[in-house]
Motif scaffolding. Sequence first.
Motif, PDB file in Angstrom:
ATOM      1  N   HIS A  47      -7.811   0.049   1.508  1.00 14.20           N
ATOM      2  CA  HIS A  47      -8.760   1.128   1.318  1.00 14.20           C
ATOM      3  C   HIS A  47      -8.335   2.147   0.265  1.00 14.20           C
ATOM      4  CE1 HIS A  47      -6.734   4.415   3.836  1.00 14.20           C
ATOM      5  NE2 HIS A  47      -5.884   3.442   3.740  1.00 14.20           N
ATOM      6  N   GLU A 103       0.216   4.504   0.862  1.00 21.05           N
ATOM      7  CA  GLU A 103       0.080   5.609   1.826  1.00 21.05           C
ATOM      8  C   GLU A 103       1.355   5.713   2.671  1.00 21.05           C
ATOM      9  OE1 GLU A 103      -3.638   5.619   3.999  1.00 21.05           O
ATOM     10  OE2 GLU A 103      -3.427   7.757   4.442  1.00 21.05           O
ATOM     11  N   ASP A 122       2.361   6.265   5.625  1.00 21.52           N
ATOM     12  CA  ASP A 122       2.676   5.611   6.902  1.00 21.52           C
ATOM     13  C   ASP A 122       3.302   4.238   6.675  1.00 21.52           C
ATOM     14  OD1 ASP A 122       0.066   5.098   5.938  1.00 21.52           O
ATOM     15  OD2 ASP A 122      -0.636   4.398   7.872  1.00 21.52           O
ATOM     16  N   HIS A 123       3.194   3.731   5.442  1.00 23.12           N
ATOM     17  CA  HIS A 123       3.802   2.426   5.132  1.00 23.12           C
ATOM     18  C   HIS A 123       4.922   2.507   4.103  1.00 23.12           C
ATOM     19  CE1 HIS A 123       0.563   1.091   7.544  1.00 23.12           C
ATOM     20  NE2 HIS A 123      -0.327   1.583   6.709  1.00 23.12           N
ATOM     21  N   ASP A 134      -3.507  -2.399   5.759  1.00 20.25           N
ATOM     22  CA  ASP A 134      -4.425  -1.663   6.638  1.00 20.25           C
ATOM     23  C   ASP A 134      -5.629  -2.484   7.112  1.00 20.25           C
ATOM     24  OD1 ASP A 134      -3.282   0.872   7.043  1.00 20.25           O
ATOM     25  OD2 ASP A 134      -3.948   1.575   5.094  1.00 20.25           O
ATOM     26  N   TYR A 161     -11.313   2.099  14.036  1.00 21.15           N
ATOM     27  CA  TYR A 161     -10.488   2.075  12.829  1.00 21.15           C
ATOM     28  C   TYR A 161     -11.363   1.762  11.608  1.00 21.15           C
ATOM     29  CZ  TYR A 161      -6.466   0.730   9.912  1.00 21.15           C
ATOM     30  OH  TYR A 161      -5.519   0.624   8.918  1.00 21.15           O
ATOM     31  N   HIS A 191       0.865  -1.192   0.000  1.00 19.51           N
ATOM     32  CA  HIS A 191       0.000   0.000   0.000  1.00 19.51           C
ATOM     33  C   HIS A 191       0.896   1.235   0.000  1.00 19.51           C
ATOM     34  CE1 HIS A 191      -3.065   2.823   1.085  1.00 19.51           C
ATOM     35  NE2 HIS A 191      -2.939   2.752   2.398  1.00 19.51           N
ATOM     36  N   HIS A 209      -1.153  -1.981  11.304  1.00 15.66           N
ATOM     37  CA  HIS A 209      -1.278  -1.176  12.527  1.00 15.66           C
ATOM     38  C   HIS A 209      -1.778  -2.075  13.664  1.00 15.66           C
ATOM     39  CE1 HIS A 209      -0.865   2.622  10.349  1.00 15.66           C
ATOM     40  NE2 HIS A 209      -1.781   2.202   9.502  1.00 15.66           N
TER      41      HIS A 209
HETATM   42 FE1  FEO Z   1      -3.754   3.593   4.394  1.00 15.16          FE
HETATM   43 FE2  FEO Z   1      -2.117   2.815   7.309  1.00 15.16          FE
HETATM   44  O1  FEO Z   1      -2.373   3.643   5.649  1.00 15.16           O
END
Ligand code: FEO
Length: 391
Positions: free
Chosen positions: A143, A79, A81-82, A162, A190, A77, A221
């Motif tokens: 997502h 995004e 944060d990853h 995620d 979440y 993914h 996460h």
């Molecule tokens: Fe969709 Fe934890 O980033």
Amino acid sequence: MRVALKSGIYWVGAIDWNIRNFHGYSTHKGTTYNAYLVMGKKIALVDTVKAPFYGEMLERINHIIAPEEIEYLIVNHVEMDHSGSLPRIRETLPRIKILCSPRAEGELKEHYGDEIPLKVVKTGDVLELGGKTLTFVEVPMVHWPDSMVTYAKEDKVLLPNDAFGQHIAASERFDDELGWEVIHPELTKYYANIVMPYGPQVLKALEALKGIEVEVIGPSHGLIWRKYIPQLLATYEGWAKGETEEKALIVYDTMWGSTEKMAGAIYSGLTKEGIPTKMYRLTGSDMSDIVKELLEARALLLGTPTLNTGVFPSVAAFSTYVKGLRPKGRIAAVFGSYGWGKGATKTLTTDLQAAGMEVLEELQVKFVPFGEALDKCEGLGRRVAQRMRAS
Ligand code: FEO
């Protein structure tokens, strides 16, 4: 300390104890960014961590192997944060081979530049590490369009990024170490704030997973699942289908207490009909906590005072947020007080209809509600309760 999901599969993520706002979502308990090492004859790193945590990830990798031994980076993914540590990984390991889904290819270049070398993998493609076989399954819109999951066949370990995540920072790594009762509220919040708009796509992904054996689920996460997988899958399925409970949620704001009085009378109507009901005044409340309640509530009653012929700003922010989250299948009613110009409730109705809700009624009161006006509010609560039971 090494954290093994199975022999040769390790957690090498980072713990963000102090994050309290994750792009607008309140994370009262912090979070983790989970990355995983899968070690066959060759070694793959599955996902990275948010950029400031690169050093923490690298230290964890160093406890297991020399980072130079990593041959592949799998980006489940995009995004940040990853994928945020990807530029630093490329500095450390310039020859690393980066694998991603077809949709991630463009997105990664749009994040990190066109020169980044990528190998695209599609659903069903396999990476043989020697003793460990990784299979990839695209799960678009769970997502982001690029989302995919990685499955380690021999060990029955699923790394779904995620999906199935929870924002919890903890020294514990596995679900049985904290317990379902502790994890479930954060799993709920979440899903409500991140995944709720994508129920149909979640159902497709769950269907695809039914064909494979899973003993461990390592999300990106929070806690890693190994004990509560049946509960987890059943819970996600219920949410994805839009299943709700016979509960109501009253959300409002108020200027001089009139809309609050209306909320109180509506609450009386609902509770006299036996409907468990929660009330939140938006000023002083946290929208992402309220949305967590909305995930399981069957009815939303949204109230606003009229300000400058429009919706009160805190209520407008909430209805905009809810419109984006699309909690389909709920029933709703809108209410509020006004002085000389109506119109605010109409805007709320439009937003909630756009969210996929059925808006049963709009109720407005001029200036201060008392007597008959409060009876009407209580009547609204009763009618919503009766409709909830009928649906
Ligand atoms: Fe969709 Fe934890 O980033």
